[in-house]
Design a protein around this motif. Structure first.
Motif, short mmCIF file in Angstrom:
data_model
loop_
_atom_site.label_atom_id
_atom_site.label_comp_id
_atom_site.label_asym_id
_atom_site.label_seq_id
_atom_site.Cartn_x
_atom_site.Cartn_y
_atom_site.Cartn_z
N VAL A 37 3.44 4.70 -16.98
CA VAL A 37 3.14 4.18 -15.65
C VAL A 37 2.40 2.86 -15.86
CG1 VAL A 37 1.87 4.59 -13.52
CG2 VAL A 37 2.95 6.51 -14.69
N PRO A 38 2.89 1.75 -15.28
CA PRO A 38 2.17 0.48 -15.44
C PRO A 38 0.88 0.49 -14.63
CG PRO A 38 3.98 0.23 -13.89
CD PRO A 38 4.08 1.62 -14.45
N CYS A 39 0.00 -0.47 -14.89
CA CYS A 39 -1.20 -0.63 -14.06
C CYS A 39 -0.72 -0.83 -12.63
CB CYS A 39 -2.01 -1.84 -14.52
SG CYS A 39 -2.81 -1.60 -16.10
N ALA A 40 -1.28 -0.05 -11.70
CA ALA A 40 -0.78 -0.09 -10.33
C ALA A 40 -1.92 0.07 -9.33
CB ALA A 40 0.26 1.02 -10.12
N ILE A 41 -1.65 -0.39 -8.11
CA ILE A 41 -2.59 -0.25 -7.01
C ILE A 41 -1.78 -0.02 -5.73
CG2 ILE A 41 -2.67 -2.77 -6.76
CD1 ILE A 41 -5.48 -2.48 -5.58
N MET A 42 -2.33 0.79 -4.82
CA MET A 42 -1.67 1.02 -3.54
C MET A 42 -2.45 0.29 -2.44
SD MET A 42 -0.62 4.52 -1.52
CE MET A 42 0.89 4.81 -2.43
N VAL A 43 -1.71 -0.48 -1.64
CA VAL A 43 -2.30 -1.20 -0.51
C VAL A 43 -1.34 -1.08 0.67
CG1 VAL A 43 -2.98 -3.47 0.37
CG2 VAL A 43 -3.54 -2.83 -1.98
N ASP A 44 -1.85 -0.64 1.80
CA ASP A 44 -1.04 -0.46 3.02
C ASP A 44 0.18 0.40 2.77
OD1 ASP A 44 -2.85 -2.04 4.41
OD2 ASP A 44 -1.72 -3.89 4.03
#
Length: 124
Positions: A37-44
């Motif tokens: 899993v790559p570095c990730a972020i959830m926004v909206d």
């Protein structure tokens, strides 16, 4: 003979240049079933990623009013974020983000990097 040599030289150059530029237009290679899993972020409700190795930069300045939010929690690096403001990497006290066009500019420990939208099915 001269035209033939020019044609061969052009074909050789194309064979070298085209594959090296094509990576710009490909999805990142996420090995299926490997747990990567790559570095990730959830926004909206949308996921954004930065492929490894993540290049964190200094010397970037973003006005406070351009920041859209803060990174408030994190999950293990082998998991995808499931909530807004959540990431899967270590975060510092200054972790924040700003939407810029389709991308996300992310600040962490005083450095910045660009995250791009995930456009593939993460469940495959």
């Amino acid at each position: 003979m001269k035209k033939l040599l020019i044609c061969i030289a052009c074909l050789m150059a194309a064979a070298i240049i085209i594959p090296s530029v094509m990576f710009l237009f490909q999805e990142p290679s996420v090995p299926s079933g490997t747990g990567y899993v790559p570095c990730a972020i959830m926004v909206d409700g949308d996921l954004y990623y930065a492929d490894l190795p993540v290049k964190w930069e200094t010397g970037i300045s973003v006005e406070a009013e351009r920041l859209n939010g803060r990174i408030t929690s994190s999950v293990h690096g082998s998991q995808w974020p499931t909530e807004d403001g959540q990431c899967n990497f270590m975060i510092g006290d200054d972790a924040a983000y700003a939407k810029v066009n389709r991308e996300l500019l992310v600040r962490n420990y005083g450095k910045w990097t660009i995250f791009t939208p995930v456009t593939w099915d993460i469940n495959e």
